[in-house]
Design a protein around this motif. Structure first.
Motif, PDB file in Angstrom:
ATOM      1  N   TRP A  63       0.728  -1.115  -0.039  1.00 45.98           N
ATOM      2  CA  TRP A  63      -0.119  -0.021   0.000  1.00 45.98           C
ATOM      3  C   TRP A  63       0.963   1.193  -0.119  1.00 45.98           C
ATOM      4  O   TRP A  63       0.732   2.230  -0.750  1.00 45.98           O
ATOM      5  N   ALA A  64       1.750   1.334   0.926  1.00 47.69           N
ATOM      6  CA  ALA A  64       2.573   2.289   0.844  1.00 47.69           C
ATOM      7  C   ALA A  64       3.709   2.502  -0.510  1.00 47.69           C
ATOM      8  O   ALA A  64       3.675   3.749  -0.889  1.00 47.69           O
ATOM      9  N   ASN A  65       3.881   1.673  -1.153  1.00 49.22           N
ATOM     10  CA  ASN A  65       4.670   1.736  -2.462  1.00 49.22           C
ATOM     11  C   ASN A  65       3.522   1.988  -3.511  1.00 49.22           C
ATOM     12  O   ASN A  65       4.014   1.947  -4.812  1.00 49.22           O
ATOM     13  N   GLU A  66       2.224   2.256  -3.382  1.00 53.47           N
ATOM     14  CA  GLU A  66       1.027   2.311  -4.232  1.00 53.47           C
ATOM     15  C   GLU A  66       1.116   1.197  -5.265  1.00 53.47           C
ATOM     16  O   GLU A  66       0.892   1.573  -6.304  1.00 53.47           O
ATOM     17  N   ASP A  67       1.405  -0.056  -4.542  1.00 49.32           N
ATOM     18  CA  ASP A  67       1.367  -1.213  -5.715  1.00 49.32           C
ATOM     19  C   ASP A  67      -0.159  -1.470  -5.954  1.00 49.32           C
ATOM     20  O   ASP A  67      -0.475  -2.042  -6.958  1.00 49.32           O
ATOM     21  N   TYR A  68      -1.217  -1.223  -5.336  1.00 54.04           N
ATOM     22  CA  TYR A  68      -2.561  -1.296  -5.452  1.00 54.04           C
ATOM     23  C   TYR A  68      -3.107  -0.166  -5.996  1.00 54.04           C
ATOM     24  O   TYR A  68      -3.013   0.832  -5.550  1.00 54.04           O
ATOM     25  N   THR A  69      -3.677  -0.326  -7.174  1.00 54.71           N
ATOM     26  CA  THR A  69      -4.233   1.055  -7.836  1.00 54.71           C
ATOM     27  C   THR A  69      -5.756   0.523  -8.594  1.00 54.71           C
ATOM     28  O   THR A  69      -5.989  -0.657  -8.532  1.00 54.71           O
ATOM     29  N   LEU A  70      -6.449   1.655  -8.646  1.00 56.36           N
ATOM     30  CA  LEU A  70      -7.843   1.258  -9.332  1.00 56.36           C
ATOM     31  C   LEU A  70      -7.816   1.907 -10.498  1.00 56.36           C
ATOM     32  O   LEU A  70      -6.969   3.158 -10.797  1.00 56.36           O
TER      33      LEU A  70
END
Length: 65
Positions: A47-54
């Motif tokens: 989450w901190a690395n912004e690996d999850y995106t919409l």
């Protein structure tokens, strides 16, 4: 006519850890929904690395400078 027997199973309900897939007991698990502290921290790092995106067609405020 017989009455249905209630489910008196004492085995804990399990579910797969969302990070590694290991079957994990829900009850008394302080790392819910993960199986361990390690999986919880790996997920937090993602989450901190912004690996999850919409998916999005445009980025909000993309045309503003």
């Amino acid at each position: 006519m017989t009455e249905p027997t209630p489910n008196t199973s004492t085995s804990p309900k399990t579910y797969p850890c969302p990070r590694c897939g290991t079957q994990t007991a829900w009850q008394d698990n302080k790392y819910k929904p993960f199986c361990s502290s390690q999986c919880k921290l790996i997920d937090l790092g993602a989450w901190a690395n912004e690996d999850y995106t919409l998916p999005a067609e445009t980025t909000p405020f993309s045309d503003q400078l």
